[in-house]
Design a protein around this motif. Structure first.
Motif, PDB file in Angstrom:
ATOM      1  N   LEU A  34       0.944  -1.493   0.086  1.00 27.24           N
ATOM      2  CA  LEU A  34      -0.049  -0.089   0.065  1.00 27.24           C
ATOM      3  C   LEU A  34       0.999   1.088   0.122  1.00 27.24           C
ATOM      4  O   LEU A  34       0.709   2.295  -0.660  1.00 27.24           O
ATOM      5  N   ALA A  35       1.702   1.241   0.726  1.00 23.56           N
ATOM      6  CA  ALA A  35       2.950   2.453   0.986  1.00 23.56           C
ATOM      7  C   ALA A  35       3.414   2.361  -0.462  1.00 23.56           C
ATOM      8  O   ALA A  35       3.703   3.823  -1.023  1.00 23.56           O
ATOM      9  N   GLU A  36       3.750   1.542  -1.331  1.00 29.19           N
ATOM     10  CA  GLU A  36       4.470   1.654  -2.614  1.00 29.19           C
ATOM     11  C   GLU A  36       3.591   2.062  -3.640  1.00 29.19           C
ATOM     12  O   GLU A  36       3.673   2.927  -4.216  1.00 29.19           O
ATOM     13  N   THR A  37       2.072   1.766  -3.672  1.00 27.55           N
ATOM     14  CA  THR A  37       1.178   2.174  -4.312  1.00 27.55           C
ATOM     15  C   THR A  37       1.106   3.642  -4.052  1.00 27.55           C
ATOM     16  O   THR A  37       0.925   4.727  -5.033  1.00 27.55           O
ATOM     17  N   VAL A  38       0.906   4.338  -2.689  1.00 29.65           N
ATOM     18  CA  VAL A  38       0.936   5.707  -2.490  1.00 29.65           C
ATOM     19  C   VAL A  38       2.079   6.395  -3.321  1.00 29.65           C
ATOM     20  O   VAL A  38       1.756   7.401  -4.029  1.00 29.65           O
ATOM     21  N   CYS A  39       3.173   5.854  -3.196  1.00 30.74           N
ATOM     22  CA  CYS A  39       4.417   6.661  -3.767  1.00 30.74           C
ATOM     23  C   CYS A  39       4.194   6.618  -5.234  1.00 30.74           C
ATOM     24  O   CYS A  39       4.486   7.620  -5.990  1.00 30.74           O
ATOM     25  N   GLU A  40       3.977   5.478  -5.689  1.00 38.00           N
ATOM     26  CA  GLU A  40       3.667   5.301  -7.214  1.00 38.00           C
ATOM     27  C   GLU A  40       2.461   6.369  -7.891  1.00 38.00           C
ATOM     28  O   GLU A  40       2.716   6.795  -8.946  1.00 38.00           O
ATOM     29  N   LEU A  41       1.715   6.587  -6.989  1.00 38.47           N
ATOM     30  CA  LEU A  41       0.635   7.519  -7.228  1.00 38.47           C
ATOM     31  C   LEU A  41       1.163   9.020  -7.252  1.00 38.47           C
ATOM     32  O   LEU A  41       0.272   9.778  -7.364  1.00 38.47           O
ATOM     33  N   GLY A  42       2.368   9.131  -6.941  1.00 42.09           N
ATOM     34  CA  GLY A  42       2.952  10.386  -6.644  1.00 42.09           C
ATOM     35  C   GLY A  42       2.712  11.138  -5.390  1.00 42.09           C
ATOM     36  O   GLY A  42       2.766  12.490  -5.408  1.00 42.09           O
ATOM     37  N   ALA A  43       2.272  10.537  -4.383  1.00 39.38           N
ATOM     38  CA  ALA A  43       1.915  10.952  -3.154  1.00 39.38           C
ATOM     39  C   ALA A  43       2.742  10.494  -1.926  1.00 39.38           C
ATOM     40  O   ALA A  43       2.286  10.626  -0.773  1.00 39.38           O
ATOM     41  N   CYS A  44       3.992  10.056  -2.366  1.00 41.28           N
ATOM     42  CA  CYS A  44       4.799   9.757  -1.205  1.00 41.28           C
ATOM     43  C   CYS A  44       4.956  10.857  -0.123  1.00 41.28           C
ATOM     44  O   CYS A  44       5.109  10.296   0.892  1.00 41.28           O
ATOM     45  N   ASN A  45       4.986  12.022  -0.531  1.00 45.03           N
ATOM     46  CA  ASN A  45       5.223  13.109   0.523  1.00 45.03           C
ATOM     47  C   ASN A  45       3.990  13.194   1.601  1.00 45.03           C
ATOM     48  O   ASN A  45       4.295  14.052   2.520  1.00 45.03           O
ATOM     49  N   ARG A  46       2.970  12.694   1.134  1.00 41.04           N
ATOM     50  CA  ARG A  46       1.834  12.536   2.245  1.00 41.04           C
ATOM     51  C   ARG A  46       1.963  11.394   3.305  1.00 41.04           C
ATOM     52  O   ARG A  46       1.338  11.537   4.339  1.00 41.04           O
ATOM     53  N   LEU A  47       2.880  10.620   3.157  1.00 36.24           N
ATOM     54  CA  LEU A  47       3.073   9.592   4.145  1.00 36.24           C
ATOM     55  C   LEU A  47       3.682  10.066   5.210  1.00 36.24           C
ATOM     56  O   LEU A  47       4.786  10.651   5.187  1.00 36.24           O
ATOM     57  N   VAL A  48       3.363   9.650   6.381  1.00 40.44           N
ATOM     58  CA  VAL A  48       4.027  10.417   7.685  1.00 40.44           C
ATOM     59  C   VAL A  48       4.298   9.061   8.610  1.00 40.44           C
ATOM     60  O   VAL A  48       5.242   9.405   9.691  1.00 40.44           O
ATOM     61  N   GLY A  49       3.739   7.999   8.319  1.00 43.06           N
ATOM     62  CA  GLY A  49       4.348   6.811   9.065  1.00 43.06           C
ATOM     63  C   GLY A  49       3.979   5.561   8.309  1.00 43.06           C
ATOM     64  O   GLY A  49       3.117   5.437   7.400  1.00 43.06           O
ATOM     65  N   VAL A  50       4.780   4.578   8.403  1.00 45.93           N
ATOM     66  CA  VAL A  50       4.829   3.058   7.903  1.00 45.93           C
ATOM     67  C   VAL A  50       4.946   2.188   8.708  1.00 45.93           C
ATOM     68  O   VAL A  50       5.496   2.264   9.976  1.00 45.93           O
ATOM     69  N   ASP A  51       4.664   0.871   8.237  1.00 48.65           N
ATOM     70  CA  ASP A  51       5.111  -0.335   9.337  1.00 48.65           C
ATOM     71  C   ASP A  51       6.399  -0.644   9.018  1.00 48.65           C
ATOM     72  O   ASP A  51       7.334  -0.063   8.307  1.00 48.65           O
ATOM     73  N   ARG A  52       6.951  -1.606   9.776  1.00 49.58           N
ATOM     74  CA  ARG A  52       8.331  -1.783   9.877  1.00 49.58           C
ATOM     75  C   ARG A  52       9.066  -2.395   8.816  1.00 49.58           C
ATOM     76  O   ARG A  52      10.354  -2.407   8.584  1.00 49.58           O
ATOM     77  N   TYR A  53       8.151  -3.023   7.797  1.00 43.66           N
ATOM     78  CA  TYR A  53       8.463  -3.693   6.664  1.00 43.66           C
ATOM     79  C   TYR A  53       8.543  -2.845   5.220  1.00 43.66           C
ATOM     80  O   TYR A  53       9.087  -3.125   4.351  1.00 43.66           O
ATOM     81  N   SER A  54       8.005  -1.841   5.418  1.00 41.14           N
ATOM     82  CA  SER A  54       8.051  -0.777   4.354  1.00 41.14           C
ATOM     83  C   SER A  54       9.177  -0.054   4.269  1.00 41.14           C
ATOM     84  O   SER A  54       9.877   0.713   4.942  1.00 41.14           O
ATOM     85  N   ASN A  55       9.979  -0.483   2.896  1.00 40.85           N
ATOM     86  CA  ASN A  55      11.545   0.071   2.861  1.00 40.85           C
ATOM     87  C   ASN A  55      11.733   0.327   1.450  1.00 40.85           C
ATOM     88  O   ASN A  55      12.818   0.621   0.872  1.00 40.85           O
ATOM     89  N   TYR A  56      10.620   0.462   0.563  1.00 37.86           N
ATOM     90  CA  TYR A  56      10.787   1.117  -0.911  1.00 37.86           C
ATOM     91  C   TYR A  56       9.546   1.772  -1.204  1.00 37.86           C
ATOM     92  O   TYR A  56       8.516   1.457  -0.944  1.00 37.86           O
ATOM     93  N   ALA A  58      13.338   3.990  -0.974  1.00 40.16           N
ATOM     94  CA  ALA A  58      14.400   4.419  -0.023  1.00 40.16           C
ATOM     95  C   ALA A  58      13.711   5.197   0.873  1.00 40.16           C
ATOM     96  O   ALA A  58      14.145   5.353   2.101  1.00 40.16           O
ATOM     97  N   SER A  59      13.125   6.399   0.405  1.00 40.33           N
ATOM     98  CA  SER A  59      12.718   7.483   1.112  1.00 40.33           C
ATOM     99  C   SER A  59      11.865   6.968   2.436  1.00 40.33           C
ATOM    100  O   SER A  59      11.771   7.573   3.682  1.00 40.33           O
ATOM    101  N   LEU A  60      11.144   5.924   2.375  1.00 43.63           N
ATOM    102  CA  LEU A  60      10.312   5.565   3.468  1.00 43.63           C
ATOM    103  C   LEU A  60      10.971   4.841   4.621  1.00 43.63           C
ATOM    104  O   LEU A  60      10.607   4.888   5.858  1.00 43.63           O
ATOM    105  N   GLN A  61      12.316   4.712   4.534  1.00 42.24           N
ATOM    106  CA  GLN A  61      13.323   4.212   5.688  1.00 42.24           C
ATOM    107  C   GLN A  61      13.334   5.184   6.676  1.00 42.24           C
ATOM    108  O   GLN A  61      13.760   5.083   7.745  1.00 42.24           O
ATOM    109  N   LYS A  62      13.262   6.474   6.110  1.00 42.04           N
ATOM    110  CA  LYS A  62      13.334   7.736   7.056  1.00 42.04           C
ATOM    111  C   LYS A  62      12.097   8.154   7.961  1.00 42.04           C
ATOM    112  O   LYS A  62      12.286   8.937   8.654  1.00 42.04           O
ATOM    113  N   LEU A  63      10.915   7.692   7.509  1.00 38.78           N
ATOM    114  CA  LEU A  63       9.698   7.712   8.230  1.00 38.78           C
ATOM    115  C   LEU A  63       9.668   6.933   9.583  1.00 38.78           C
ATOM    116  O   LEU A  63      10.054   6.033   9.762  1.00 38.78           O
ATOM    117  N   PRO A  64       8.961   7.693  10.475  1.00 41.32           N
ATOM    118  CA  PRO A  64       8.582   7.029  11.653  1.00 41.32           C
ATOM    119  C   PRO A  64       7.936   5.602  11.589  1.00 41.32           C
ATOM    120  O   PRO A  64       7.035   5.508  10.331  1.00 41.32           O
TER     121      PRO A  64
END
Length: 280
Positions: A34-56, A58-64
């Motif tokens: 789901l996180a990858e889909t959000v980013c593919e839709l051009g909305a990666c900048n709206r993500l403020v947190g992810v689960d521990r396995y979301s790592n692609y 790479a920018s997601l690895q910096k999120l809480p």
């Protein structure tokens, strides 16, 4: 993007209808696909947190990190004040989060049709136009991967192990559907479900020509009881995918075409050429 003032509703995979006054700008995702889909839709900048396995990407690895998708850290999620939480239907936390006043959209992609629907649904939630373009790209990529395979390998019988257990990708899973589109046979029939836990003897009896497995689960493969007699093990027809590639393969998201290419390369490299009518 400019927030629309128009209210709208989205019904998730649990049948729950979620109302939005405007497109959510603070999004938490508790499932990597789901996180990858959000980013593919051009909305990666709206993500403020992810689960521990979301790592692609790479920018997601910096999120809480909010813990595991099935048992996330409720307090951490609430503290981030998300406009919406995207999570798996199977997660136990959705009711708790809703009771705390959060908007939750539960989605569970298991098949190609599910993936296509979920991508459209996330596009609806985020109010992003033409979310269907992601699936069109996946579809074209899977077809291209199928066309790259040498002719005649369609008799290859494949076992795809998702996780130790062993849990397999059955014919009815998105992985199984990709294998079907690549023109090979899955030893795990659709009637067993998308990702069944198998009796190890089932795999020995099925005697696959080729095994696909991630490196995390590949340790001691040849030492499993009876596995030395499996053709794929005996003839070293086992594709062991590096962790990053394995993640690509087992996530029902935007990188499914890349997953198909990885499987096609495995088949090209390891499938018994005798099956293609070539000299062994």
């Amino acid at each position: 993007m400019a927030a629309s003032a128009q209210a709208y509703e989205v019904t998730d995979d649990r049948g729950v209808t979620v109302s939005f006054n405007q497109p959510p700008q603070r999004v938490i995702s508790l499932l990597p696909s789901l996180a990858e889909t959000v980013c593919e839709l051009g909305a990666c900048n709206r993500l403020v947190g992810v689960d521990r396995y979301s790592n692609y990407p790479a920018s997601l690895q910096k999120l809480p990190q909010m813990g595991g998708g099935l048992d996330p850290n409720i307090e951490a999620i609430v503290a981030l004040r998300p406009d919406v939480v995207l999570m798996a239907v199977s997660s136990r936390a959705s009711d708790r989060l809703r009771s705390l006043g959060l908007k939750v959209v539960s989605l569970e992609p298991k098949t190609h049709a599910d993936v296509q629907r979920v991508m459209l649904k996330i596009g609806e939630v985020l109010a992003v136009p033409d979310s269907a373009k992601i699936w069109r790209a996946i579809d074209a990529g899977v077809s291209a991967a199928a066309q790259s395979i040498p002719p005649g390998l369609n008799a290859t019988r494949v076992y795809f192990e998702v996780n130790q257990g062993p849990y397999a990708a059955g014919e009815s899973s998105f992985i199984g559907e990709t294998l079907t589109r690549l023109g090979v046979k899955n030893i795990v029939p659709a009637k067993l479900g998308p990702f069944p836990k198998l009796n190890p003897e089932f795999i020995v009896r099925a005697n696959p020509d080729l095994i696909m497995v991630g490196e995390r689960n590949a340790g001691g493969l040849g030492q499993r009881p009876g596995w030395q007699s499996i053709r794929a093990v005996r003839e070293n027809r086992v594709c062991i995918f590096a962790t990053e590639d394995a993640n690509t393969l087992v996530r029902p998201g935007p990188r499914m075409a890349e997953g198909a290419r990885l499987m096609a390369q495995c088949l090209t490299d390891k499938a018994p050429k005798a099956l293609a009518g070539a000299k062994p």
